[in-house]
Design an enzyme around this catalytic site. Structure first.
Site, PDB file in Angstrom:
ATOM      1  N   LYS A 170      52.899  45.684  39.523  1.00  0.00           N
ATOM      2  CA  LYS A 170      51.835  46.529  38.828  1.00  0.00           C
ATOM      3  C   LYS A 170      51.479  47.639  39.569  1.00  0.00           C
ATOM      4  CE  LYS A 170      47.168  45.527  39.190  1.00  0.00           C
ATOM      5  NZ  LYS A 170      46.221  46.465  39.424  1.00  0.00           N
ATOM      6  N   ASN A 171      51.180  47.361  40.826  1.00  0.00           N
ATOM      7  CA  ASN A 171      50.614  48.618  41.696  1.00  0.00           C
ATOM      8  C   ASN A 171      51.691  49.515  42.319  1.00  0.00           C
ATOM      9  OD1 ASN A 171      48.257  47.555  41.284  1.00  0.00           O
ATOM     10  ND2 ASN A 171      47.833  46.625  43.385  1.00  0.00           N
TER      11      ASN A 171
ATOM     12  N   CYS B  89      33.020  49.993  41.008  1.00  0.00           N
ATOM     13  CA  CYS B  89      33.714  49.159  40.411  1.00  0.00           C
ATOM     14  C   CYS B  89      33.312  47.557  40.923  1.00  0.00           C
ATOM     15  CB  CYS B  89      35.281  49.299  40.378  1.00  0.00           C
ATOM     16  SG  CYS B  89      36.192  48.600  41.793  1.00  0.00           S
TER      17      CYS B  89
ATOM     18  N   ARG C 284      34.329  52.154  46.285  1.00  0.00           N
ATOM     19  CA  ARG C 284      35.523  52.924  46.169  1.00  0.00           C
ATOM     20  C   ARG C 284      35.314  54.260  45.939  1.00  0.00           C
ATOM     21  NH1 ARG C 284      39.330  49.233  42.570  1.00  0.00           N
ATOM     22  NH2 ARG C 284      41.049  49.945  43.871  1.00  0.00           N
ATOM     23  N   PRO C 285      35.246  55.299  46.770  1.00  0.00           N
ATOM     24  CA  PRO C 285      35.124  56.728  46.698  1.00  0.00           C
ATOM     25  C   PRO C 285      36.444  57.176  46.645  1.00  0.00           C
ATOM     26  CG  PRO C 285      34.431  55.935  48.810  1.00  0.00           C
ATOM     27  CD  PRO C 285      34.628  54.693  48.350  1.00  0.00           C
TER      28      PRO C 285
ATOM     29  N   ASP D 253      36.793  60.293  48.381  1.00  0.00           N
ATOM     30  CA  ASP D 253      36.673  61.566  49.077  1.00  0.00           C
ATOM     31  C   ASP D 253      37.802  61.849  49.869  1.00  0.00           C
ATOM     32  OD1 ASP D 253      36.232  58.942  50.386  1.00  0.00           O
ATOM     33  OD2 ASP D 253      35.363  59.892  52.070  1.00  0.00           O
TER      34      ASP D 253
ATOM     35  N   ASP E  34      44.453  42.020  48.156  1.00  0.00           N
ATOM     36  CA  ASP E  34      44.460  41.618  46.943  1.00  0.00           C
ATOM     37  C   ASP E  34      44.946  39.660  46.797  1.00  0.00           C
ATOM     38  OD1 ASP E  34      43.938  43.874  46.098  1.00  0.00           O
ATOM     39  OD2 ASP E  34      46.009  44.554  45.812  1.00  0.00           O
TER      40      ASP E  34
ATOM     41  N   ILE F 109      38.904  45.332  53.787  1.00  0.00           N
ATOM     42  CA  ILE F 109      39.208  46.254  52.819  1.00  0.00           C
ATOM     43  C   ILE F 109      38.020  46.938  52.053  1.00  0.00           C
ATOM     44  CG2 ILE F 109      40.802  47.429  51.673  1.00  0.00           C
ATOM     45  CD1 ILE F 109      42.046  46.434  54.452  1.00  0.00           C
TER      46      ILE F 109
ATOM     47  N   ARG G 128      45.217  42.165  32.886  1.00  0.00           N
ATOM     48  CA  ARG G 128      45.610  43.539  33.410  1.00  0.00           C
ATOM     49  C   ARG G 128      46.653  43.390  34.417  1.00  0.00           C
ATOM     50  NH1 ARG G 128      40.241  46.714  35.476  1.00  0.00           N
ATOM     51  NH2 ARG G 128      42.097  48.150  35.777  1.00  0.00           N
TER      52      ARG G 128
END
Ligand code: EPZ
Length: 430
Positions: free
Chosen positions: A22-23, A126, A131-132, A134, A316, A338, A408
């Site tokens: 997926k990623n 989320c 989870r910015p 920047d 993950d 993380i 998902r």
């Protein structure tokens, strides 16, 4: 809304085909925006996130044709997508779409590179942390984009094209690295990306971009050097196997006991996780057709694990490992480095009888001899699948709610596990 019903206690035997990652698929699909020719992606998993990204790309004017199945194809054969961004008709990525999938923010780089301007909604918070973005914006600025925030949207402009530059990420970021690479490939001059993420999905994106005519060196290391080219062409690319799906099923087998071949999996994509499973009592071997995993009668041993960027233990797989350790013979410590809020599974695992104590970013998991089935739900994809793993070894019935999270990121999870002997089914329409 669908639910998954699991009755624990069955060993798993047989083989599980591993889908495309997926990623890797998501940034590869987004990279199609960088060319007016057709990008053909093979081994694309059938997932809700892939379908959603098709819609998002469609909004920018991208045509996505999905190849059908051919006679003789297995039910798990990945899809082939023919993606064509001949013209970018709309440079805005609206809130309603970006809010549903954070990775869609990454369209910002190719749209600015191709059209000189993009207007992309900020993704917002989320379930796993703030989870910015920047660092993604820093990378775009370093390559000459002007960035402005306007009513919840990031407006990025580079009317005369992006310029090669130096990007030094203060912290490893997968999305930041994808963004930097996609911004740099069509920029004027050379870009050096330092402290780049080394995740295999970055390597897969760069391999595909190089087939499209990009000049990228150093992918898979922490320094990536991109020499800009004036245009990219179409290409054919096969998505690499999903290392998180691989690790998840490896943990499921280690939890339930049994012997399973993870077909098409590649051990080097998740060596750190496989090493932990060996410490926990699993037997792992790599064959020409995939990774073989077994646990036969050996007690589960506790482990000490800290998540880290690749090649470390992946965040993950943290929730899945925690589920596994709830049944270990002893106490484990699992530290998340993380994301600051990726422990939503703890309270749900407790409903099954797990004993987990959280302090700061470390979970202390005291193994228990037995879990008991219960109704549970989770708020993100990996947390949801950790409940499935726990349920496989729990006594009696577990009902996992909010299955859309699983859809998902896991293709036909219940079918793959049922084929190996798990008592698992999807109950539709609750
Ligand atoms: C990718 O997310 C993955 N998503 C995530 O997979 C994965 O957990 C994560 O990388 C880490 O491996 C996809 O590939 C689609 P990051 P990403 O930028 O790119 C902070 C899953 O379950 N940060 O590497 O969004 C951030 O908050 C998921 O499939 C900033 O501070 O992750 C985090 O603490 C979920 N500023 C850390 O960096 C920024 O501008 C690493 O995030 C960007 C990130």
């Amino acid at each position: 809304m669908d639910r998954i019903r699991i009755v624990g206690g069955q060993r798993l035997t047989g083989s599980i085909p591993i889908s495309g990652a997926k990623n890797a698929t998501l940034p590869l699909m987004i990279a199609s925006l960088l060319t007016d020719e057709t990008l053909v992606l093979e081994n694309v998993p059938r997932l809700a996130d892939v379908a959603l990204l098709q819609r998002i790309l469609g909004n920018h004017g991208v045509d996505v044709m999905v190849g059908g199945k051919r006679p003789g194809d297995s039910e798990y054969e990945g899809q082939t997508l023919h993606i064509s961004a001949k013209r970018i008709v709309d440079t805005t990525a609206p809130y309603e779409l970006v809010a549903r999938m954070r990775a869609s923010f990454w369209v910002i780089a190719p749209i600015v590179a191709r059209a000189g301007e993009a207007r992309v909604s900020l993704p917002g918070g989320c379930a796993i942390g703030t989870r910015p973005v920047d660092m993604l914006l820093m990378a775009m600025r370093d390559l000459g984009a002007e960035i402005e925030i306007d009513r919840g949207y990031v407006v990025a402009r580079a009317p005369h094209g992006l310029k090669g530059g130096e990007i030094v990420f203060p912290k490893v970021t997968v999305g930041g690295t994808h963004t930097a690479v996609m911004a740099a490939v069509l920029a004027d001059g050379v870009t050096v990306i330092d402290n780049a993420a080394c995740e295999p999905e970055i390597g897969d994106l760069c391999a595909c971009l190089n087939k499209m005519g990009a000049k990228i060196a150093g992918a898979g290391t922490s320094r990536i050097v991109v020499t800009g080219v004036s245009r990219l062409s179409g290409a054919h690319h096969r998505v690499l196997p999903d290392r998180i799906e691989t690790g998840t099923y490896a943990m499921a087998v280690t939890m339930a006991g049994g012997e399973v071949l993870l077909e098409g999996a590649r051990a080097e994509l998740l060596q750190a996780a496989l090493d932990v499973l060996v410490d926990a009592g699993a037997e792992v071997s790599e064959t020409n057709s995939g990774v073989h995993i077994a646990r036969n009668g050996v007690d589960l041993a506790p482990v000490e694990v800290t998540t880290a960027p690749f090649p470390g233990f992946p965040t993950d797989l943290q929730a899945q490992l925690m589920a596994l350790m709830t049944r270990a013979n002893g106490t484990s410590h699992i530290t998340e480095t993380i994301f600051e809020n990726r422990f939503m599974h703890v309270q749900e695992l407790a409903r099954l009888g797990a004993q987990v104590h959280l302090e700061g970013q470390t979970a202390t998991v005291a193994g228990v001899p037995q879990l008991k089935g219960a109704p549970v739900m989770a708020t993100d994809l990996r947390a949801s699948v950790s409940l499935v793993i726990a349920a496989l070894a729990a006594q009696g019935e577990t009902l996992v709610n909010r299955v859309y999270h699983l859809d998902r990121g896991f293709e036909r999870l219940e079918g793959k596990l049922a084929a190996c002997g798990a008592e698992i089914e999807r109950l539709s329409g609750f």
